[in-house]
Design a protein around this motif. Sequence first.
Motif, PDB file in Angstrom:
ATOM      1  N   ARG A  79     -16.285   5.748   1.558  1.00 56.48           N
ATOM      2  CA  ARG A  79     -16.605   4.952   2.750  1.00 56.48           C
ATOM      3  C   ARG A  79     -15.841   5.482   3.964  1.00 56.48           C
ATOM      4  NH1 ARG A  79     -18.048  -0.466   1.791  1.00 56.48           N
ATOM      5  NH2 ARG A  79     -17.638  -0.859   3.978  1.00 56.48           N
ATOM      6  N   ARG A  80     -14.577   5.783   3.754  1.00 58.55           N
ATOM      7  CA  ARG A  80     -13.758   6.269   4.869  1.00 58.55           C
ATOM      8  C   ARG A  80     -14.247   7.626   5.360  1.00 58.55           C
ATOM      9  NH1 ARG A  80      -8.861   3.552   5.626  1.00 58.55           N
ATOM     10  NH2 ARG A  80      -8.004   5.388   6.637  1.00 58.55           N
ATOM     11  N   ALA A  81     -14.565   8.493   4.409  1.00 54.51           N
ATOM     12  CA  ALA A  81     -15.031   9.832   4.779  1.00 54.51           C
ATOM     13  C   ALA A  81     -16.315   9.734   5.605  1.00 54.51           C
ATOM     14  CB  ALA A  81     -15.279  10.669   3.520  1.00 54.51           C
ATOM     15  N   ALA A  82     -17.190   8.788   5.219  1.00 58.37           N
ATOM     16  CA  ALA A  82     -18.466   8.644   5.922  1.00 58.37           C
ATOM     17  C   ALA A  82     -18.252   8.213   7.371  1.00 58.37           C
ATOM     18  CB  ALA A  82     -19.348   7.646   5.184  1.00 58.37           C
ATOM     19  N   SER A  83     -17.148   7.485   7.613  1.00 57.86           N
ATOM     20  CA  SER A  83     -16.905   7.061   8.992  1.00 57.86           C
ATOM     21  C   SER A  83     -15.837   7.932   9.646  1.00 57.86           C
ATOM     22  CB  SER A  83     -16.538   5.573   9.030  1.00 57.86           C
ATOM     23  OG  SER A  83     -15.465   5.320   8.163  1.00 57.86           O
ATOM     24  N   GLY A  84     -15.630   9.126   9.082  1.00 59.38           N
ATOM     25  CA  GLY A  84     -14.746  10.109   9.706  1.00 59.38           C
ATOM     26  C   GLY A  84     -13.269   9.806   9.595  1.00 59.38           C
ATOM     27  N   LYS A  85     -12.911   8.942   8.670  1.00 58.53           N
ATOM     28  CA  LYS A  85     -11.487   8.605   8.524  1.00 58.53           C
ATOM     29  C   LYS A  85     -10.867   9.428   7.404  1.00 58.53           C
ATOM     30  CE  LYS A  85     -12.045   3.750   9.792  1.00 58.53           C
ATOM     31  NZ  LYS A  85     -12.310   2.490   9.114  1.00 58.53           N
ATOM     32  N   ASP A  86      -9.575   9.626   7.480  1.00 58.93           N
ATOM     33  CA  ASP A  86      -8.849  10.333   6.431  1.00 58.93           C
ATOM     34  C   ASP A  86      -8.777   9.494   5.166  1.00 58.93           C
ATOM     35  OD1 ASP A  86      -8.377  12.567   7.861  1.00 58.93           O
ATOM     36  OD2 ASP A  86      -6.362  11.974   8.543  1.00 58.93           O
ATOM     37  N   LYS A  87      -8.453  10.171   4.085  1.00 58.64           N
ATOM     38  CA  LYS A  87      -8.256   9.439   2.838  1.00 58.64           C
ATOM     39  C   LYS A  87      -7.095   8.469   2.986  1.00 58.64           C
ATOM     40  CE  LYS A  87     -10.205  12.635  -0.428  1.00 58.64           C
ATOM     41  NZ  LYS A  87     -10.045  13.499  -1.580  1.00 58.64           N
ATOM     42  N   LEU A  88      -7.208   7.370   2.246  1.00 58.31           N
ATOM     43  CA  LEU A  88      -6.173   6.351   2.307  1.00 58.31           C
ATOM     44  C   LEU A  88      -4.901   6.860   1.637  1.00 58.31           C
ATOM     45  CD1 LEU A  88      -6.545   3.561   3.527  1.00 58.31           C
ATOM     46  CD2 LEU A  88      -6.759   2.666   1.215  1.00 58.31           C
ATOM     47  N   ASP A  89      -3.789   6.538   2.203  1.00 57.62           N
ATOM     48  CA  ASP A  89      -2.507   6.885   1.604  1.00 57.62           C
ATOM     49  C   ASP A  89      -2.396   6.214   0.223  1.00 57.62           C
ATOM     50  OD1 ASP A  89       0.395   7.745   1.797  1.00 57.62           O
ATOM     51  OD2 ASP A  89       0.566   5.574   1.464  1.00 57.62           O
ATOM     52  N   ALA A  90      -2.018   7.006  -0.766  1.00 59.78           N
ATOM     53  CA  ALA A  90      -2.059   6.544  -2.155  1.00 59.78           C
ATOM     54  C   ALA A  90      -1.175   5.309  -2.385  1.00 59.78           C
ATOM     55  CB  ALA A  90      -1.653   7.670  -3.097  1.00 59.78           C
ATOM     56  N   VAL A  91      -0.013   5.321  -1.778  1.00 67.85           N
ATOM     57  CA  VAL A  91       0.925   4.210  -1.981  1.00 67.85           C
ATOM     58  C   VAL A  91       0.390   2.933  -1.333  1.00 67.85           C
ATOM     59  CG1 VAL A  91       3.270   3.405  -1.547  1.00 67.85           C
ATOM     60  CG2 VAL A  91       2.848   5.828  -2.050  1.00 67.85           C
ATOM     61  N   GLU A  92      -0.108   3.121  -0.122  1.00 70.36           N
ATOM     62  CA  GLU A  92      -0.661   2.006   0.641  1.00 70.36           C
ATOM     63  C   GLU A  92      -1.838   1.384  -0.124  1.00 70.36           C
ATOM     64  OE1 GLU A  92      -0.362  -0.573   3.374  1.00 70.36           O
ATOM     65  OE2 GLU A  92       1.002   1.155   3.300  1.00 70.36           O
ATOM     66  N   PHE A  93      -2.678   2.260  -0.649  1.00 70.01           N
ATOM     67  CA  PHE A  93      -3.864   1.840  -1.385  1.00 70.01           C
ATOM     68  C   PHE A  93      -3.475   1.011  -2.606  1.00 70.01           C
ATOM     69  CE2 PHE A  93      -6.825   2.814  -4.883  1.00 70.01           C
ATOM     70  CZ  PHE A  93      -7.972   2.231  -4.372  1.00 70.01           C
ATOM     71  N   LEU A  94      -2.518   1.540  -3.353  1.00 65.84           N
ATOM     72  CA  LEU A  94      -2.102   0.862  -4.576  1.00 65.84           C
ATOM     73  C   LEU A  94      -1.548  -0.533  -4.258  1.00 65.84           C
ATOM     74  CD1 LEU A  94      -2.113   1.647  -7.538  1.00 65.84           C
ATOM     75  CD2 LEU A  94       0.293   2.258  -7.325  1.00 65.84           C
ATOM     76  N   LYS A  95      -0.823  -0.615  -3.167  1.00 69.36           N
ATOM     77  CA  LYS A  95      -0.250  -1.895  -2.751  1.00 69.36           C
ATOM     78  C   LYS A  95      -1.356  -2.921  -2.489  1.00 69.36           C
ATOM     79  CE  LYS A  95       3.026  -2.648   0.632  1.00 69.36           C
ATOM     80  NZ  LYS A  95       3.791  -2.135   1.780  1.00 69.36           N
ATOM     81  N   GLN A  96      -2.364  -2.452  -1.770  1.00 73.64           N
ATOM     82  CA  GLN A  96      -3.474  -3.323  -1.406  1.00 73.64           C
ATOM     83  C   GLN A  96      -4.238  -3.785  -2.648  1.00 73.64           C
ATOM     84  OE1 GLN A  96      -6.272  -1.388   1.188  1.00 73.64           O
ATOM     85  NE2 GLN A  96      -7.500  -3.238   1.424  1.00 73.64           N
ATOM     86  N   VAL A  97      -4.509  -2.844  -3.556  1.00 75.92           N
ATOM     87  CA  VAL A  97      -5.256  -3.183  -4.765  1.00 75.92           C
ATOM     88  C   VAL A  97      -4.469  -4.178  -5.608  1.00 75.92           C
ATOM     89  CG1 VAL A  97      -6.158  -2.299  -6.939  1.00 75.92           C
ATOM     90  CG2 VAL A  97      -6.525  -1.014  -4.831  1.00 75.92           C
TER      91      VAL A  97
END
Lengths: 255, 486
Positions: free
Chosen positions: A111-129
Amino acid sequence: MNAAPLLQIENLHAEIDGKAILRGVDLAIERGQVHAIMGPNGSGKSTLAYILAGKDGYDITSGRILFKGEDLADMDVETRARAGLFLGFQYPVAIEGIATISFLKEAVNARRAASGKDKLDAVEFLKQVRSLASQLSFDESMLKRYINLGFSGGEKKRAEILQMLLLEPVLAVLDETDSGLDVDALKTVATGIESLRSPERAMLLITHYQRLLQHVRPDRVHIMAKGSILRSGGPELAQKVEDGGYAEFQQAAQA
Amino acid sequence: MPPLAQQTVDTVERLRDERKKYDFFTDIESDKAPKGLNEDIIRFISAKKQEPEWLLEWRMRAYQRWLKMSEPDWARVAHPPIDYQDLYYYAAPKSNADRPKSLDEVDPELLRTYEKLGIPLAEQEILAGVAVDAVFDSVSVATTFKEKLREVGVIFSSFSEAVQEHPELVRRYLGSVVPYSDNFFATLNSAVFTDGSFVYIPEGVRCPMELSTYFRINEANTGQFERTLIIAEKDSYVSYLEGCTAPQRDENQLHAAVVELVALENAEIKYSTVQNWYPGDAEGKGGIYNFVTKRGDCRGDRSKISWTQVETGSAITWKYPSCILRGDDSVGEFYSIAIANNRQQIDSGTKMLHLGKNTSSRVISKGISAGRSSNCYRGLVSIHPKAESARNFTQCDSLLIGDATSAHTTPYIESKNPSALLEHEATTSRVSEEQLFYCRQRGIGEEEAVALIVNGFCREVLQKLPMEFAVEAQQLVGISLEGSIG
């Protein structure tokens, strides 16, 4: 100001393998609204969900669907998803060898790539999940298991809701998300759905029973049978179904 | 014949031989031997490499043997007949004049793949065979590595170098696992091999780093007939990586490599391969024929040899990395991912030969077939009469994409000892429409979805690869299947 509804279905006819399933569906959903479609088995509810998502083999024979003003017929499955259309599956499919957490990451990053955004930071992502998982009482060890593989019915539905919360769709179509859930799980899932409710988003709850609707109060309820919407109304319509079943509506339609 | 007459005959013979040799040596400055295979060509190769007499004799014996052999026809592959007299068997590395001057002259398709794999520009140039004079980081890195290895006594060199520097080791072990008479392609290799790698791990040494042929890509083109020999002495350990994920340029269509591994008592060799040679175009034109013989000998008790392969390239892959479990309590492993797309043909598997007591082996094969390809697992598990309490577990899984491809599983099992415990599992499945739809509904593109599902299918084998390799291999899996759906 754009007054057009978020989703507009106009006189939709559709078939599977040449067999007519939808016979003229009209439906408009505004941002901020929660709609419910109720109906007996075989009424075409799930077909409508699949058509919205763009599944192969479901052919629109006439009518059209506008999502954010654009004709869905021009968008493939992933484009619709990236535009914010989410389908919560009635029977989510398992993928062996792909950990749930990895699948979530793929989805978010696509989804992020489709809107031109960088990949989510792995640590940040894990926190959110992790935070969302705990909100849904979705055991953290589940994140390491292969997506949907060997999940119980309740676990699968929680995993669907977890994905929905993570992807923050504009329109969430939830197909029988309440089926196979015990009372506690139903409450948790309902809380998850409620947490996504906002003036920016809309939801379409497809259900056979009205028990989910006791927890997630819909703005509009539609009764569907034999491929079209027989009646639309407020939440009281759901109670009517609970009391008297669908027969009354069907008879009224035939009369 | 009287002794004097005999002497004369011998002298004449010798002179004639020397004359022949002399004639022949006048050509040695040339960079290329003429097309075709004969004794002179073999002498030429051997002379070019300044090999000792015994090695030339060994090549000659192989050649004589090869003349009496015919190409094996039992594999499930088909190709036009190979004219062995129409091939070059020796060519020195290309001079810079013949190479592309810059990446601008290189096939854009190849560059696109490099980019997807995230290969740095400097390395792209090396891989694509661009003429470069500058000294690369990779060269100095390789030198540093070699220094480190030397400190612990590990020998890691080209095969030719080893013949010069350690002839006693080469002579002792060459052909001891794959004899020159082994099979048509191995015998051909024995006659004409040009170079390859040599590794020697001394007793008690745990090799301090993964050894990779990738370190050596800047060295001379090892060519189509590669020969690798790895010896792990008692109580030693080595992990060796062959190939790289990037498709390398190569004009030779026929590849017939031989790899021999020797693990002595309590030693362990882990051998990982990523093979991504040119597979030919979508219609099956061109592409490498890869006929490889790989075998490891668990010669000592409690030794272990583990093969891991990711085979995605080549038009034809014919390859059965095997283990001879000779030592008691020795262990053999084979982990394989074989991907066939378009018109590729793969016939690959392993042989686990149980000779010693309490030997055990494990085979995990993941075959993926797409396009109009053919993918065959062929394996043998053989328990010899003296192999008390041998164990094998084999699992062969096939994944099909599309409906024009074929997957085959041909396991052979021979047990001559009643105490053996053998298990075989096999599955065949498809990348389902439901899985694809599910992924795409989450916003994952169709090709990414296929790559994801296939990576999941291969998980168990990918995990066996060394870490850095595994990440690249996952990307490679996706790239190999591009265009397989839609």
